[in-house]
Enzyme design. Structure first.
Site, PDB file in Angstrom:
ATOM      1  CG  HIS A 192      -2.084  -0.928   1.068  1.00  0.00           C
ATOM      2  ND1 HIS A 192      -1.927  -2.300   1.104  1.00  0.00           N
ATOM      3  CD2 HIS A 192      -3.394  -0.710   0.812  1.00  0.00           C
ATOM      4  CE1 HIS A 192      -3.100  -2.875   0.907  1.00  0.00           C
ATOM      5  NE2 HIS A 192      -3.996  -1.951   0.716  1.00  0.00           N
ATOM      6  CD  GLU A 251      -9.164   3.560  -2.732  1.00  0.00           C
ATOM      7  OE1 GLU A 251      -7.948   3.457  -2.463  1.00  0.00           O
ATOM      8  OE2 GLU A 251      -9.862   2.583  -3.083  1.00  0.00           O
ATOM      9  CG  PHE A 307      -1.478   4.658   9.157  1.00  0.00           C
ATOM     10  CD1 PHE A 307      -2.226   5.552   8.417  1.00  0.00           C
ATOM     11  CD2 PHE A 307      -2.006   4.148  10.332  1.00  0.00           C
ATOM     12  CE1 PHE A 307      -3.495   5.953   8.833  1.00  0.00           C
ATOM     13  CE2 PHE A 307      -3.278   4.558  10.768  1.00  0.00           C
ATOM     14  CZ  PHE A 307      -4.010   5.447  10.016  1.00  0.00           C
ATOM     15  CB  VAL A 308      -3.122   0.217   5.557  1.00  0.00           C
ATOM     16  CG1 VAL A 308      -4.266   0.039   4.554  1.00  0.00           C
ATOM     17  CG2 VAL A 308      -1.782  -0.041   4.854  1.00  0.00           C
ATOM     18  CB  CYS A 363     -11.019   2.258   4.646  1.00  0.00           C
ATOM     19  SG  CYS A 363     -12.166   2.357   3.257  1.00  0.00           S
ATOM     20  CB  ALA A 364      -8.405   7.016   1.964  1.00  0.00           C
TER      21      ALA A 364
END
Ligand SMILES: NC(=O)NC1=NC(=O)NC1=O
Length: 174
Positions: free
Chosen positions: A67, A87, A119-120, A122-123
């Site tokens: 990501h 996103e 750091f991931v 869900c935008a």
């Protein structure tokens, strides 16, 4: 979406359509193609989730490492995938001022230094204030808890991308 049309896709067509529902991890769609015929979109999602949960900790961290950072190098250089660009833009990452960009870079670096993966989040379900707050909070987690939390975010991103593929008129193919 006509699920029978999805079930009739060759694996090349299936991977072309669904290959980026998990960012830069086409192997996941390539693998679940074996499970057709799918009952519906939820069934496709369930097989993706099953694949991800079957991975070792390092396999899950591998998905996270595919990501791009939020407001990171790929965004600055214009090399984000279409989905990621949309996103990140929707979450306000493309209109940060210089101080906000510096803050995101610092927090992302601190996070990667601590966990060994990016750091991931869900935008699409967060705005820039949410993202900074959650990044600051999640920095305090232990690695195992944070890995699982991040994978849950990957599944949210995947679900929205799957639904977008169906709703964005690709029905012409389906
Ligand atoms: N590091 C990230 O969380 N990246 C992203 N989240 C999204 O929803 N799209 C991204 O590119």
């Amino acid at each position: 979406m006509d699920i029978s049309a999805v079930n009739a896709l060759t694996y090349e067509e299936f991977v072309e359509l669904f290959g980026n529902v998990v960012e830069k991890c086409p192997i996941i769609s390539a693998a679940i193609w074996s499970h057709r015929p799918f009952k519906d979109l939820t069934d496709i999602e369930a097989h993706i989730t099953e694949f991800i949960h079957s991975l070792s900790d390092s396999g899950k961290e591998g998905i996270l490492r595919c990501h791009p950072d939020l407001a990171g190098r790929d965004l600055q250089s214009g090399t984000l995938t279409r989905e990621s660009r949309e996103e990140q833009s929707q979450a306000g990452m493309t209109t940060l001022d210089s101080a906000e960009i510096l803050l995101m870079h610092r927090l992302n670096s601190e996070y990667k230094e601590r966990f060994g993966f990016p750091f991931v989040i869900c935008a699409r379900l967060n705005n820039k204030a949410d993202i900074v707050r959650r990044l600051s909070e999640r920095l305090k987690n232990d690695r195992a808890a944070e890995r699982e939390l991040a994978i849950e975010e990957v599944k949210k991103i995947c679900s929205l991308r799957l639904h977008n593929i169906v709703l964005s008129g690709i029905q012409t193919k389906l």
